[in-house]
Scaffold this active site. Structure first.
Site, PDB file in Angstrom:
ATOM      1  N   ASP A  50       0.843  -1.201   0.000  1.00  0.00           N
ATOM      2  CA  ASP A  50       0.000   0.000   0.000  1.00  0.00           C
ATOM      3  C   ASP A  50       0.875   1.245   0.000  1.00  0.00           C
ATOM      4  O   ASP A  50       1.576   1.511   0.965  1.00  0.00           O
ATOM      5  CB  ASP A  50      -0.879   0.000   1.263  1.00  0.00           C
ATOM      6  CG  ASP A  50      -1.796   1.205   1.309  1.00  0.00           C
ATOM      7  OD1 ASP A  50      -2.897   1.123   0.739  1.00  0.00           O
ATOM      8  OD2 ASP A  50      -1.404   2.244   1.888  1.00  0.00           O
ATOM      9  N   TYR A  85       3.125   9.742  -0.239  1.00  0.00           N
ATOM     10  CA  TYR A  85       4.242   9.147   0.519  1.00  0.00           C
ATOM     11  C   TYR A  85       5.589   9.374  -0.171  1.00  0.00           C
ATOM     12  O   TYR A  85       6.631   9.130   0.412  1.00  0.00           O
ATOM     13  CB  TYR A  85       4.034   7.628   0.712  1.00  0.00           C
ATOM     14  CG  TYR A  85       2.738   7.214   1.366  1.00  0.00           C
ATOM     15  CD1 TYR A  85       1.915   8.140   2.003  1.00  0.00           C
ATOM     16  CD2 TYR A  85       2.325   5.887   1.345  1.00  0.00           C
ATOM     17  CE1 TYR A  85       0.717   7.754   2.582  1.00  0.00           C
ATOM     18  CE2 TYR A  85       1.134   5.501   1.936  1.00  0.00           C
ATOM     19  CZ  TYR A  85       0.331   6.437   2.541  1.00  0.00           C
ATOM     20  OH  TYR A  85      -0.854   6.039   3.117  1.00  0.00           O
ATOM     21  N   LYS A 119      -2.834   6.041  -4.285  1.00  0.00           N
ATOM     22  CA  LYS A 119      -3.958   6.924  -3.924  1.00  0.00           C
ATOM     23  C   LYS A 119      -3.746   8.312  -4.509  1.00  0.00           C
ATOM     24  O   LYS A 119      -2.605   8.764  -4.636  1.00  0.00           O
ATOM     25  CB  LYS A 119      -4.057   7.061  -2.385  1.00  0.00           C
ATOM     26  CG  LYS A 119      -3.913   5.763  -1.619  1.00  0.00           C
ATOM     27  CD  LYS A 119      -4.106   5.924  -0.129  1.00  0.00           C
ATOM     28  CE  LYS A 119      -3.722   4.644   0.608  1.00  0.00           C
ATOM     29  NZ  LYS A 119      -2.303   4.537   0.939  1.00  0.00           N
ATOM     30  N   HIS A 130      -7.636   9.396  -1.598  1.00  0.00           N
ATOM     31  CA  HIS A 130      -6.951   9.310  -0.300  1.00  0.00           C
ATOM     32  C   HIS A 130      -7.810   9.864   0.843  1.00  0.00           C
ATOM     33  O   HIS A 130      -7.898   9.257   1.911  1.00  0.00           O
ATOM     34  CB  HIS A 130      -5.624  10.067  -0.406  1.00  0.00           C
ATOM     35  CG  HIS A 130      -4.569   9.607   0.543  1.00  0.00           C
ATOM     36  ND1 HIS A 130      -3.240   9.556   0.221  1.00  0.00           N
ATOM     37  CD2 HIS A 130      -4.642   9.182   1.829  1.00  0.00           C
ATOM     38  CE1 HIS A 130      -2.541   9.107   1.258  1.00  0.00           C
ATOM     39  NE2 HIS A 130      -3.379   8.879   2.248  1.00  0.00           N
TER      40      HIS A 130
HETATM   41  P1  NDP Z   1       1.003   1.141  11.774  1.00  0.00           P
HETATM   42  O1  NDP Z   1      -0.172   1.060  12.688  1.00  0.00           O
HETATM   43  O2  NDP Z   1       1.151   0.122  10.711  1.00  0.00           O
HETATM   44  O3  NDP Z   1       2.302   1.195  12.697  1.00  0.00           O
HETATM   45  C1  NDP Z   1       3.578   1.375  12.157  1.00  0.00           C
HETATM   46  C2  NDP Z   1       4.555   1.565  13.319  1.00  0.00           C
HETATM   47  O4  NDP Z   1       4.598   0.379  14.121  1.00  0.00           O
HETATM   48  C3  NDP Z   1       5.958   1.830  12.842  1.00  0.00           C
HETATM   49  O5  NDP Z   1       6.546   2.738  13.766  1.00  0.00           O
HETATM   50  C4  NDP Z   1       6.640   0.468  12.926  1.00  0.00           C
HETATM   51  O6  NDP Z   1       8.030   0.617  13.167  1.00  0.00           O
HETATM   52  C5  NDP Z   1       5.928  -0.144  14.118  1.00  0.00           C
HETATM   53  N1  NDP Z   1       5.796  -1.618  14.023  1.00  0.00           N
HETATM   54  C6  NDP Z   1       5.360  -2.337  12.953  1.00  0.00           C
HETATM   55  N2  NDP Z   1       5.356  -3.649  13.224  1.00  0.00           N
HETATM   56  C7  NDP Z   1       5.794  -3.779  14.498  1.00  0.00           C
HETATM   57  C8  NDP Z   1       6.020  -4.897  15.331  1.00  0.00           C
HETATM   58  N3  NDP Z   1       5.788  -6.142  14.925  1.00  0.00           N
HETATM   59  N4  NDP Z   1       6.478  -4.667  16.594  1.00  0.00           N
HETATM   60  C9  NDP Z   1       6.724  -3.410  17.038  1.00  0.00           C
HETATM   61  N5  NDP Z   1       6.532  -2.318  16.276  1.00  0.00           N
HETATM   62  C10 NDP Z   1       6.072  -2.487  15.014  1.00  0.00           C
HETATM   63  O7  NDP Z   1       1.002   2.643  11.187  1.00  0.00           O
HETATM   64  P2  NDP Z   1       0.902   3.374   9.787  1.00  0.00           P
HETATM   65  O8  NDP Z   1       0.369   4.718  10.092  1.00  0.00           O
HETATM   66  O9  NDP Z   1       2.147   3.299   9.026  1.00  0.00           O
HETATM   67  O10 NDP Z   1      -0.246   2.580   8.978  1.00  0.00           O
HETATM   68  C11 NDP Z   1       0.004   1.474   8.138  1.00  0.00           C
HETATM   69  C12 NDP Z   1      -0.190   1.849   6.688  1.00  0.00           C
HETATM   70  O11 NDP Z   1      -1.510   2.331   6.451  1.00  0.00           O
HETATM   71  C13 NDP Z   1       0.697   3.006   6.220  1.00  0.00           C
HETATM   72  O12 NDP Z   1       2.052   2.641   6.078  1.00  0.00           O
HETATM   73  C14 NDP Z   1      -0.003   3.388   4.944  1.00  0.00           C
HETATM   74  O13 NDP Z   1       0.317   2.460   3.920  1.00  0.00           O
HETATM   75  C15 NDP Z   1      -1.465   3.265   5.371  1.00  0.00           C
HETATM   76  N6  NDP Z   1      -2.015   4.575   5.853  1.00  0.00           N
HETATM   77  C16 NDP Z   1      -3.045   5.109   5.139  1.00  0.00           C
HETATM   78  C17 NDP Z   1      -3.591   6.315   5.510  1.00  0.00           C
HETATM   79  C18 NDP Z   1      -4.709   6.867   4.723  1.00  0.00           C
HETATM   80  O14 NDP Z   1      -5.091   8.037   4.957  1.00  0.00           O
HETATM   81  N7  NDP Z   1      -5.290   6.137   3.795  1.00  0.00           N
HETATM   82  C19 NDP Z   1      -3.092   7.086   6.680  1.00  0.00           C
HETATM   83  C20 NDP Z   1      -2.024   6.399   7.383  1.00  0.00           C
HETATM   84  C21 NDP Z   1      -1.542   5.181   6.989  1.00  0.00           C
HETATM   85  P3  NDP Z   1       9.213   0.334  12.103  1.00  0.00           P
HETATM   86  O15 NDP Z   1       8.760   0.745  10.735  1.00  0.00           O
HETATM   87  O16 NDP Z   1      10.312   1.202  12.635  1.00  0.00           O
HETATM   88  O17 NDP Z   1       9.524  -1.119  12.203  1.00  0.00           O
END
Ligand code: NDP
Length: 274
Positions: free
Chosen positions: A46, A51, A76, A109
């Site tokens: 995604d 981004y 998006k 988006h």
């Molecule tokens: P998430 O809820 O997926 O959390 C991501 C965070 O959690 C990062 O800091 C990551 O750290 C950490 N993390 C991931 N896996 C683990 C694990 N197993 N243990 C501990 N920590 C973990 O947040 P996002 O906001 O990134 O949401 C996911 C996706 O949703 C986005 O990347 C995007 O693609 C989408 N999105 C869409 C939006 C929209 O408006 N449509 C808005 C926001 C997000 P690290 O990377 O350092 O490992």
């Protein structure tokens, strides 16, 4: 190697239920994360023009050795590009950066209701689908009243609504509306940006099942039928997050997670953005 199950879409296609999110990853980070994820069995990524990592995502998919048709890629259109012609041009830029000749799923988006151009933006998505350059079209951050507006304008129904969704924000009303209209609900920030992983109750459930709190939360999403896109650029976490298919939650576990719903958003309310 774990592979995600597929979820059927109302247009006859299917999406892997678990994919990789890449928000806040640079092109280089996205390249490495997507490469690691494809090696680990992920077949769904995604991204978004906002981004600024579509090049990294596209390069990783194209150089992976996994056939393009086996990987489901979403992008998006950002609200600066709302409008029919603007959206078609934004799509061309995204496809060019990805280096693909088609996209699997294109989403609006945010509805950006103050601009009030999401209906014409949606018509542009319909035209891209008719042209065959995008296979499926959907929306993101649409409340039921935004979806009702699309329905009233007599357009196609989006196949997916991607919204903020995690145990603190369980989105009952949106999930019910989506289910009634054959729209798949997709969870963004499924781990509440990592913040929910500090919760003591989730730590207890993780210890009970011999998994991590992130795996507990992801298993909960999958049981609800959500499509889920946890983001990580950390190889061990990327592998851990798809390793969620050989344990199950019981009714008591699910009740404990249901009790965490507090309406807490990590992002903006869609009516307030744009
Ligand atoms: P998430 O809820 O997926 O959390 C991501 C965070 O959690 C990062 O800091 C990551 O750290 C950490 N993390 C991931 N896996 C683990 C694990 N197993 N243990 C501990 N920590 C973990 O947040 P996002 O906001 O990134 O949401 C996911 C996706 O949703 C986005 O990347 C995007 O693609 C989408 N999105 C869409 C939006 C929209 O408006 N449509 C808005 C926001 C997000 P690290 O990377 O350092 O490992």
């Amino acid at each position: 190697m774990p592979f995600s199950p597929l979820v059927s879409l109302s247009d006859g296609r299917a999406i892997p239920q678990l994919g990789l999110g890449v928000y806040k990853a640079s092109d280089a980070e996205a390249f490495h994360a997507v490469s690691t994820a494809l090696d680990a069995g992920y077949r769904h990524v995604d991204t978004a023009s906002f981004y600024e990592n579509e090049r990294g995502v596209g390069e990783a998919v194209r150089s992976s050795g996994v056939a393009r048709h086996e990987v489901f890629v979403t992008s998006k259109v950002w609200q600066d590009d709302h409008g029919y012609d603007e959206t078609r041009r934004a799509f061309d830029r995204s496809l060019d950066k990805l280096g693909f000749d088609y996209l699997d799923l294109y989403l609006i988006h945010w509805p950006a209701p103050k601009q009030d151009r999401y209906v014409e933006t949606w018509r542009a998505l319909e035209s891209l689908k008719a042209d065959g350059v995008v296979r499926s079209i959907g929306v993101s951050n649409f409340h039921p009243h935004h979806l009702e507006r699309l329905e009233a304008e007599g357009t196609q129904t989006p196949v997916i609504n991607q919204v903020e969704l995690h145990p603190w924000l369980q989105q009952q009303a949106t999930r019910a509306y989506d289910a009634d209209h054959d729209i798949v609900t997709e969870a963004w920030s499924p781990l509440a940006r990592g913040r929910i992983l500090e919760d003591d109750g989730l730590a207890e459930l993780a210890a009970k099942h011999g998994v991590s709190p992130a795996q507990i939360v992801l298993r909960w999403h999958l049981d609800l039928g959500n499509v889920v896109i946890p983001k990580s650029i950390t190889p061990e976490r990327i592998r851990q997050n798809i390793d969620v298919f050989d344990f199950s939650l019981d009714d008591d576990d699910r009740a404990r997670i249901a009790a965490l719903d507090s309406g807490l958003r990590t992002g903006k309310d869609p009516d307030d953005l744009g």
